[in-house]
Design a protein around this motif. Structure first.
Motif, PDB file in Angstrom:
ATOM      1  N   TYR A  34      33.127 -11.851 -16.947  1.00 35.70           N
ATOM      2  CA  TYR A  34      33.009 -12.870 -17.995  1.00 35.70           C
ATOM      3  C   TYR A  34      32.906 -12.240 -19.386  1.00 35.70           C
ATOM      4  CZ  TYR A  34      31.113 -16.762 -20.697  1.00 35.70           C
ATOM      5  OH  TYR A  34      30.897 -17.721 -21.660  1.00 35.70           O
ATOM      6  N   ARG A  35      32.026 -11.250 -19.544  1.00 38.37           N
ATOM      7  CA  ARG A  35      31.851 -10.605 -20.848  1.00 38.37           C
ATOM      8  C   ARG A  35      31.186  -9.246 -20.643  1.00 38.37           C
ATOM      9  NH1 ARG A  35      29.435 -14.499 -25.249  1.00 38.37           N
ATOM     10  NH2 ARG A  35      31.420 -15.530 -24.699  1.00 38.37           N
ATOM     11  N   ARG A  36      31.473  -8.304 -21.578  1.00 36.85           N
ATOM     12  CA  ARG A  36      30.960  -6.949 -21.447  1.00 36.85           C
ATOM     13  C   ARG A  36      30.192  -6.498 -22.686  1.00 36.85           C
ATOM     14  NH1 ARG A  36      35.031  -8.220 -19.451  1.00 36.85           N
ATOM     15  NH2 ARG A  36      36.212  -8.016 -21.379  1.00 36.85           N
ATOM     16  N   THR A  37      29.426  -7.391 -23.263  1.00 37.87           N
ATOM     17  CA  THR A  37      28.548  -7.021 -24.371  1.00 37.87           C
ATOM     18  C   THR A  37      27.313  -6.307 -23.818  1.00 37.87           C
ATOM     19  OG1 THR A  37      27.418  -9.147 -24.299  1.00 37.87           O
ATOM     20  CG2 THR A  37      29.340  -8.973 -25.754  1.00 37.87           C
ATOM     21  N   LYS A  38      26.480  -5.803 -24.705  1.00 35.97           N
ATOM     22  CA  LYS A  38      25.315  -5.035 -24.293  1.00 35.97           C
ATOM     23  C   LYS A  38      24.376  -5.860 -23.413  1.00 35.97           C
ATOM     24  CE  LYS A  38      21.638  -2.169 -26.258  1.00 35.97           C
ATOM     25  NZ  LYS A  38      21.052  -1.631 -27.514  1.00 35.97           N
ATOM     26  N   GLN A  39      24.129  -7.118 -23.818  1.00 35.60           N
ATOM     27  CA  GLN A  39      23.222  -7.969 -23.057  1.00 35.60           C
ATOM     28  C   GLN A  39      23.765  -8.239 -21.651  1.00 35.60           C
ATOM     29  OE1 GLN A  39      24.263  -8.552 -26.126  1.00 35.60           O
ATOM     30  NE2 GLN A  39      22.378  -8.391 -27.371  1.00 35.60           N
ATOM     31  N   PHE A  40      25.063  -8.484 -21.562  1.00 30.42           N
ATOM     32  CA  PHE A  40      25.663  -8.749 -20.257  1.00 30.42           C
ATOM     33  C   PHE A  40      25.648  -7.499 -19.376  1.00 30.42           C
ATOM     34  CE2 PHE A  40      27.090 -12.533 -22.328  1.00 30.42           C
ATOM     35  CZ  PHE A  40      27.296 -13.454 -21.314  1.00 30.42           C
ATOM     36  N   PHE A  41      25.801  -6.345 -20.021  1.00 31.97           N
ATOM     37  CA  PHE A  41      25.749  -5.115 -19.233  1.00 31.97           C
ATOM     38  C   PHE A  41      24.367  -4.919 -18.616  1.00 31.97           C
ATOM     39  CE2 PHE A  41      24.411  -0.676 -19.034  1.00 31.97           C
ATOM     40  CZ  PHE A  41      25.252  -0.220 -18.041  1.00 31.97           C
ATOM     41  N   TYR A  42      23.307  -5.160 -19.406  1.00 32.16           N
ATOM     42  CA  TYR A  42      21.960  -5.002 -18.862  1.00 32.16           C
ATOM     43  C   TYR A  42      21.677  -6.022 -17.765  1.00 32.16           C
ATOM     44  CZ  TYR A  42      20.573  -1.476 -22.271  1.00 32.16           C
ATOM     45  OH  TYR A  42      20.465  -0.309 -22.991  1.00 32.16           O
ATOM     46  N   ALA A  43      22.189  -7.226 -17.934  1.00 29.56           N
ATOM     47  CA  ALA A  43      22.047  -8.240 -16.878  1.00 29.56           C
ATOM     48  C   ALA A  43      22.758  -7.781 -15.610  1.00 29.56           C
ATOM     49  CB  ALA A  43      22.612  -9.571 -17.364  1.00 29.56           C
ATOM     50  N   TYR A  44      23.964  -7.218 -15.796  1.00 27.70           N
ATOM     51  CA  TYR A  44      24.708  -6.678 -14.653  1.00 27.70           C
ATOM     52  C   TYR A  44      23.917  -5.570 -13.973  1.00 27.70           C
ATOM     53  CZ  TYR A  44      27.877  -3.340 -12.413  1.00 27.70           C
ATOM     54  OH  TYR A  44      28.442  -2.437 -11.545  1.00 27.70           O
ATOM     55  N   TYR A  45      23.346  -4.675 -14.774  1.00 32.65           N
ATOM     56  CA  TYR A  45      22.653  -3.506 -14.234  1.00 32.65           C
ATOM     57  C   TYR A  45      21.442  -3.925 -13.414  1.00 32.65           C
ATOM     58  CZ  TYR A  45      21.078   1.343 -14.140  1.00 32.65           C
ATOM     59  OH  TYR A  45      20.707   2.599 -13.729  1.00 32.65           O
ATOM     60  N   VAL A  46      20.652  -4.860 -13.942  1.00 37.74           N
ATOM     61  CA  VAL A  46      19.453  -5.326 -13.236  1.00 37.74           C
ATOM     62  C   VAL A  46      19.843  -6.042 -11.938  1.00 37.74           C
ATOM     63  CG1 VAL A  46      17.501  -6.914 -13.348  1.00 37.74           C
ATOM     64  CG2 VAL A  46      18.029  -5.467 -15.305  1.00 37.74           C
ATOM     65  N   LEU A  47      20.824  -6.937 -12.033  1.00 41.52           N
ATOM     66  CA  LEU A  47      21.245  -7.681 -10.839  1.00 41.52           C
ATOM     67  C   LEU A  47      21.902  -6.759  -9.805  1.00 41.52           C
ATOM     68  CD1 LEU A  47      22.614 -10.997 -12.371  1.00 41.52           C
ATOM     69  CD2 LEU A  47      20.667 -10.742 -10.834  1.00 41.52           C
ATOM     70  N   ARG A  48      22.601  -5.751 -10.273  1.00 41.98           N
ATOM     71  CA  ARG A  48      23.233  -4.801  -9.351  1.00 41.98           C
ATOM     72  C   ARG A  48      22.167  -4.053  -8.558  1.00 41.98           C
ATOM     73  NH1 ARG A  48      28.091  -1.895  -8.670  1.00 41.98           N
ATOM     74  NH2 ARG A  48      27.797  -0.858  -6.668  1.00 41.98           N
ATOM     75  N   ILE A  49      21.085  -3.664  -9.215  1.00 41.57           N
ATOM     76  CA  ILE A  49      19.992  -2.985  -8.518  1.00 41.57           C
ATOM     77  C   ILE A  49      19.382  -3.897  -7.463  1.00 41.57           C
ATOM     78  CG2 ILE A  49      17.661  -2.046  -8.784  1.00 41.57           C
ATOM     79  CD1 ILE A  49      18.523  -1.000 -11.529  1.00 41.57           C
ATOM     80  N   LEU A  50      19.121  -5.160  -7.845  1.00 42.71           N
ATOM     81  CA  LEU A  50      18.480  -6.093  -6.923  1.00 42.71           C
ATOM     82  C   LEU A  50      19.393  -6.441  -5.745  1.00 42.71           C
ATOM     83  CD1 LEU A  50      16.752  -8.485  -9.495  1.00 42.71           C
ATOM     84  CD2 LEU A  50      15.688  -6.680  -8.130  1.00 42.71           C
ATOM     85  N   THR A  51      20.658  -6.724  -6.041  1.00 43.89           N
ATOM     86  CA  THR A  51      21.574  -7.104  -4.957  1.00 43.89           C
ATOM     87  C   THR A  51      21.911  -5.919  -4.057  1.00 43.89           C
ATOM     88  OG1 THR A  51      23.497  -6.753  -6.412  1.00 43.89           O
ATOM     89  CG2 THR A  51      22.603  -8.991  -6.266  1.00 43.89           C
ATOM     90  N   SER A  52      21.898  -4.709  -4.623  1.00 49.11           N
ATOM     91  CA  SER A  52      22.221  -3.537  -3.811  1.00 49.11           C
ATOM     92  C   SER A  52      21.168  -3.278  -2.738  1.00 49.11           C
ATOM     93  CB  SER A  52      22.367  -2.300  -4.699  1.00 49.11           C
ATOM     94  OG  SER A  52      23.528  -2.382  -5.477  1.00 49.11           O
ATOM     95  N   MET A  53      19.960  -3.806  -2.943  1.00 47.70           N
ATOM     96  CA  MET A  53      18.928  -3.669  -1.922  1.00 47.70           C
ATOM     97  C   MET A  53      19.368  -4.318  -0.610  1.00 47.70           C
ATOM     98  SD  MET A  53      15.553  -4.405  -4.236  1.00 47.70           S
ATOM     99  CE  MET A  53      14.429  -4.345  -2.840  1.00 47.70           C
ATOM    100  N   LEU A  54      20.185  -5.359  -0.717  1.00 50.11           N
ATOM    101  CA  LEU A  54      20.694  -6.041   0.471  1.00 50.11           C
ATOM    102  C   LEU A  54      22.157  -5.711   0.763  1.00 50.11           C
ATOM    103  CD1 LEU A  54      19.144  -9.588  -0.005  1.00 50.11           C
ATOM    104  CD2 LEU A  54      18.455  -7.868   1.653  1.00 50.11           C
ATOM    105  N   CYS A  55      22.909  -5.361  -0.282  1.00 46.97           N
ATOM    106  CA  CYS A  55      24.365  -5.215  -0.127  1.00 46.97           C
ATOM    107  C   CYS A  55      24.812  -3.792   0.159  1.00 46.97           C
ATOM    108  CB  CYS A  55      25.071  -5.710  -1.396  1.00 46.97           C
ATOM    109  SG  CYS A  55      24.715  -7.423  -1.815  1.00 46.97           S
ATOM    110  N   GLU A  56      24.105  -2.812  -0.381  1.00 49.49           N
ATOM    111  CA  GLU A  56      24.566  -1.427  -0.286  1.00 49.49           C
ATOM    112  C   GLU A  56      24.469  -0.929   1.150  1.00 49.49           C
ATOM    113  OE1 GLU A  56      26.388   1.678  -2.260  1.00 49.49           O
ATOM    114  OE2 GLU A  56      25.610  -0.132  -3.192  1.00 49.49           O
ATOM    115  N   GLY A  57      25.584  -0.815   1.808  1.00 47.85           N
ATOM    116  CA  GLY A  57      25.615  -0.323   3.175  1.00 47.85           C
ATOM    117  C   GLY A  57      25.529  -1.393   4.246  1.00 47.85           C
TER     118      GLY A  57
END
Length: 382
Positions: A34-57
């Motif tokens: 959707y967008r790649r501004t600084k705020q969206f990147f940090y939102a992506y980073y936080v959500l990626r960490i949380l979702t990877s707890m269930l998704c990674e592997g």
């Protein structure tokens, strides 16, 4: 999280649990699509960490358990190899596609592909637990707390229907009661200790040693991925019935050792390209290891077994960068104790050598039934 997800899939079905990581994977990608501004990147980073707890592997873990549910033991090594080959082809296609797409379009395509994958799974994947339709299994489970059902194709194999989620004690007991599974767990740990270290320091090493660019590194990945995919799709289905998983595991780990030692002593920029061709052989190791582990448990415990191995692999992938990244930096600097720029890569090779030595001791034992694991585990608790 992998042992927990594996256990839950044994109880509620592979498709039910697979839906969770498949859907969660879409969310971080959609944010940057959707967008790649600084705020969206940090939102992506936080959500990626949380979702990877269930998704990674978890997708790989549940896919392997699903294959084990529906493929006879004699053909599992080939099936696991074909699954790994398809993953390698997907990796190649993704790498090639990313080189020709703009940054914005890359995330949009990734999000779209993730949505298509989730829809495909929802529409076409038939749920199962140990080869039994999940809906039928749940109906039986509601009527009784301890039913033994005979499979049609093998009346000597029994399925224990749990009325609860298998406990951690049962997993620990599985490691204790099955020497083969314990040995496979040791091999998985040292193999992934090496793999995690390689991913974290290889580009750093090649850039410092031979001034590799990211495109040259991508070329190495493509060569390795393409050779590995061809080997898993064509060679492994032929060799697995002839040699067996134990020999293929040893061949794969020995090739991995040789591959790492070549990287460590590389004297010219063309040596890594030659070394990457060893992927033709070292890709045999992970599917063979998973197949060996799958044969040590009952049909309704495939999620538990694959989840346990995936958890061990994830733990190794955490430890290795913490140890090997500083080691790589030290031996590439002027403060190195002695001149050996590839010392950290050699250390990775030694880890693989330990895995290889352990693999030579594996002797596949008869499967341990669910009833045996459950009964003994309950006896221990009592």
């Amino acid at each position: 999280m992998m042992p927990i997800i594996g256990n839950l899939s044994d109880e509620y079905g592979r498709k039910t649990l697979l839906a969770l990581p498949m859907i969660l994977t879409i969310i971080p990608l959609a944010i940057l699509a959707y967008r790649r501004t600084k705020q969206f990147f940090y939102a992506y980073y936080v959500l990626r960490i949380l979702t990877s707890m269930l998704c990674e592997g978890s997708i790989q873990c549940l896919s392997l358990a699903y294959v084990a549910d529906n493929i006879p033991e004699g053909r599992r090594a080939s099936a696991f190899g074909i699954l790994s080959g398809i993953v390698s082809i997907a990796f190649i296609c993704g790498t090639l596609t990313a080189r020709f797409l703009s940054t914005a379009l890359t995330f949009q395509v990734s999000a779209a592909v993730a949505v298509v994958a989730a829809l495909y799974m929802k529409v076409f994947l038939r749920d199962s637990i140990g080869g039994i339709d999940a809906a039928s299994l749940r109906k039986i489970s509601k009527k009784t707390n301890n039913v033994v059902v005979h499979l049609d194709d093998d009346s000597s194999r029994k399925i224990q229907l749990f009325s609860r989620i298998p406990s951690v004690k049962e997993i620990l007991y599985l490691l204790r009661i099955s020497p083969t599974f314990s040995q496979a767990a040791v091999v998985a740990f040292f193999n992934n200790l090496a793999e995690g270290g390689l991913q974290s320091c290889l580009l750093y090493f090649l850039k410092s040693r031979f001034h590799f660019s990211k495109d040259q590194f991508a070329d190495l990945l493509l060569i390795s991925g393409f050779a590995g995919a061809i080997s898993q799709l064509l060679l492994m289905p032929i060799l697995a019935p002839l040699l067996g998983e134990e020999k293929l595991l040893m061949i794969g780990l020995f090739a991995s050792c040789t591959h790492m030692f070549l990287y460590a002593i590389a004297w010219s920029s063309w040596v890594p390209y030659v070394a990457s061709m060893f992927s033709i052989l070292f890709v045999f190791a992970p599917p063979s290891l998973r197949s060996i582990a799958s044969k040590q448990v009952g049909p309704t415990e495939q999620g538990k077994a694959q989840g346990c191995l995936s958890g061990i692999c994830s733990f190794a992938n955490i430890i290795s960068p913490l140890a090997l990244t500083p080691l790589t930096a030290l031996f590439l600097s002027k403060n190195a104790p002695f001149h050996f720029p590839g010392f950290s890569i050699m250390s990775i090779g030694i880890s693989l050598l330990i895995a290889f030595i352990q693999s030579t001791m594996i002797r596949v034992a008869p499967p341990i039934s669910s009833h045996k694991i459950s009964s003994n585990s309950n006896h221990m608790e009592a």
